[in-house]
Design a protein around this motif. Structure first.
Motif, PDB file in Angstrom:
ATOM      1  N   LEU A 193       3.823   5.430  -4.955  1.00 12.48           N
ATOM      2  CA  LEU A 193       4.625   5.329  -3.741  1.00 12.48           C
ATOM      3  C   LEU A 193       4.137   6.364  -2.740  1.00 12.48           C
ATOM      4  CD1 LEU A 193       8.286   4.880  -5.017  1.00 12.48           C
ATOM      5  CD2 LEU A 193       6.848   3.184  -3.915  1.00 12.48           C
ATOM      6  N   ASP A 194       4.138   5.994  -1.479  1.00 10.11           N
ATOM      7  CA  ASP A 194       3.806   6.925  -0.412  1.00 10.11           C
ATOM      8  C   ASP A 194       4.894   7.988  -0.358  1.00 10.11           C
ATOM      9  OD1 ASP A 194       3.262   8.248   1.958  1.00 10.11           O
ATOM     10  OD2 ASP A 194       2.936   6.429   3.122  1.00 10.11           O
ATOM     11  N   GLY A 195       4.508   9.242  -0.314  1.00  7.53           N
ATOM     12  CA  GLY A 195       5.471  10.337  -0.320  1.00  7.53           C
ATOM     13  C   GLY A 195       6.335  10.411   0.922  1.00  7.53           C
ATOM     14  N   THR A 196       5.903   9.793   2.032  1.00  5.41           N
ATOM     15  CA  THR A 196       6.664   9.859   3.276  1.00  5.41           C
ATOM     16  C   THR A 196       7.428   8.583   3.577  1.00  5.41           C
ATOM     17  OG1 THR A 196       4.730   9.136   4.553  1.00  5.41           O
ATOM     18  CG2 THR A 196       5.039  11.514   4.273  1.00  5.41           C
ATOM     19  N   ASN A 197       7.063   7.486   2.912  1.00  6.89           N
ATOM     20  CA  ASN A 197       7.708   6.204   3.182  1.00  6.89           C
ATOM     21  C   ASN A 197       7.770   5.409   1.881  1.00  6.89           C
ATOM     22  OD1 ASN A 197       8.538   3.667   3.983  1.00  6.89           O
ATOM     23  ND2 ASN A 197       7.041   3.441   5.616  1.00  6.89           N
ATOM     24  N   GLU A 198       8.935   5.300   1.283  1.00  4.73           N
ATOM     25  CA  GLU A 198       9.068   4.630  -0.012  1.00  4.73           C
ATOM     26  C   GLU A 198       8.920   3.112   0.066  1.00  4.73           C
ATOM     27  OE1 GLU A 198      12.475   5.899  -2.182  1.00  4.73           O
ATOM     28  OE2 GLU A 198      11.803   7.967  -2.257  1.00  4.73           O
ATOM     29  N   GLU A 199       8.795   2.565   1.260  1.00  5.13           N
ATOM     30  CA  GLU A 199       8.522   1.131   1.401  1.00  5.13           C
ATOM     31  C   GLU A 199       7.027   0.850   1.366  1.00  5.13           C
ATOM     32  OE1 GLU A 199      10.504  -0.525   4.766  1.00  5.13           O
ATOM     33  OE2 GLU A 199      12.485   0.076   4.067  1.00  5.13           O
ATOM     34  N   GLN A 200       6.215   1.903   1.325  1.00 10.06           N
ATOM     35  CA  GLN A 200       4.774   1.774   1.283  1.00 10.06           C
ATOM     36  C   GLN A 200       4.249   2.247  -0.070  1.00 10.06           C
ATOM     37  OE1 GLN A 200       2.426   0.876   3.951  1.00 10.06           O
ATOM     38  NE2 GLN A 200       4.309  -0.063   4.675  1.00 10.06           N
ATOM     39  N   ALA A 201       3.218   1.592  -0.545  1.00  8.09           N
ATOM     40  CA  ALA A 201       2.541   1.996  -1.775  1.00  8.09           C
ATOM     41  C   ALA A 201       1.085   2.299  -1.438  1.00  8.09           C
ATOM     42  CB  ALA A 201       2.618   0.889  -2.824  1.00  8.09           C
ATOM     43  N   ILE A 202       0.474   3.129  -2.264  1.00  7.34           N
ATOM     44  CA  ILE A 202      -0.941   3.445  -2.107  1.00  7.34           C
ATOM     45  C   ILE A 202      -1.668   2.910  -3.336  1.00  7.34           C
ATOM     46  CG2 ILE A 202      -2.659   5.268  -1.824  1.00  7.34           C
ATOM     47  CD1 ILE A 202      -0.311   6.999  -0.701  1.00  7.34           C
ATOM     48  N   PHE A 203      -2.592   1.989  -3.106  1.00  6.16           N
ATOM     49  CA  PHE A 203      -3.409   1.394  -4.146  1.00  6.16           C
ATOM     50  C   PHE A 203      -4.779   2.073  -4.074  1.00  6.16           C
ATOM     51  CE2 PHE A 203      -6.598  -1.871  -5.255  1.00  6.16           C
ATOM     52  CZ  PHE A 203      -6.269  -2.040  -6.590  1.00  6.16           C
ATOM     53  N   THR A 204      -5.239   2.633  -5.207  1.00  6.14           N
ATOM     54  CA  THR A 204      -6.481   3.387  -5.217  1.00  6.14           C
ATOM     55  C   THR A 204      -7.411   2.850  -6.290  1.00  6.14           C
ATOM     56  OG1 THR A 204      -5.194   5.328  -4.577  1.00  6.14           O
ATOM     57  CG2 THR A 204      -7.445   5.721  -5.307  1.00  6.14           C
TER      58      THR A 204
END
Length: 56
Positions: free
Chosen positions: A41-52
C-alpha cells in the motif's frame, strides 16, 4: 556468494483486494527465472498500491 536484488520497475495503481492473487501467481511462475514481485500500500494514500518487479 551474496544474492543481489535489483529493482527493475515500479508502478502505482488503484488498490484492489484481488491484486495479491496476480502477484502470488507471478512469484510462483517466474521464481525460477530469478524474478520477484511485490505489492504494498502507498504510505500516503491507502487507495493506491505500489507494484514492484525485482530480479535477483
Amino acid at each position: 556468494m551474496e544474492n543481489s536484488i535489483t529493482k527493475l520497475a515500479a508502478v502505482k495503481l488503484h488498490y484492489s483486494p484481488d491484486l495479491y492473487k496476480i502477484v502470488d501467481l507471478l512469484n510462483k511462475t517466474l521464481k525460477e527465472q530469478d524474478f520477484m514481485f511485490g505489492l504494498a500500500l502507498d504510505g500516503t494514500n491507502e487507495e493506491q498500491a505500489i507494484f514492484t518487479i525485482y530480479q535477483s
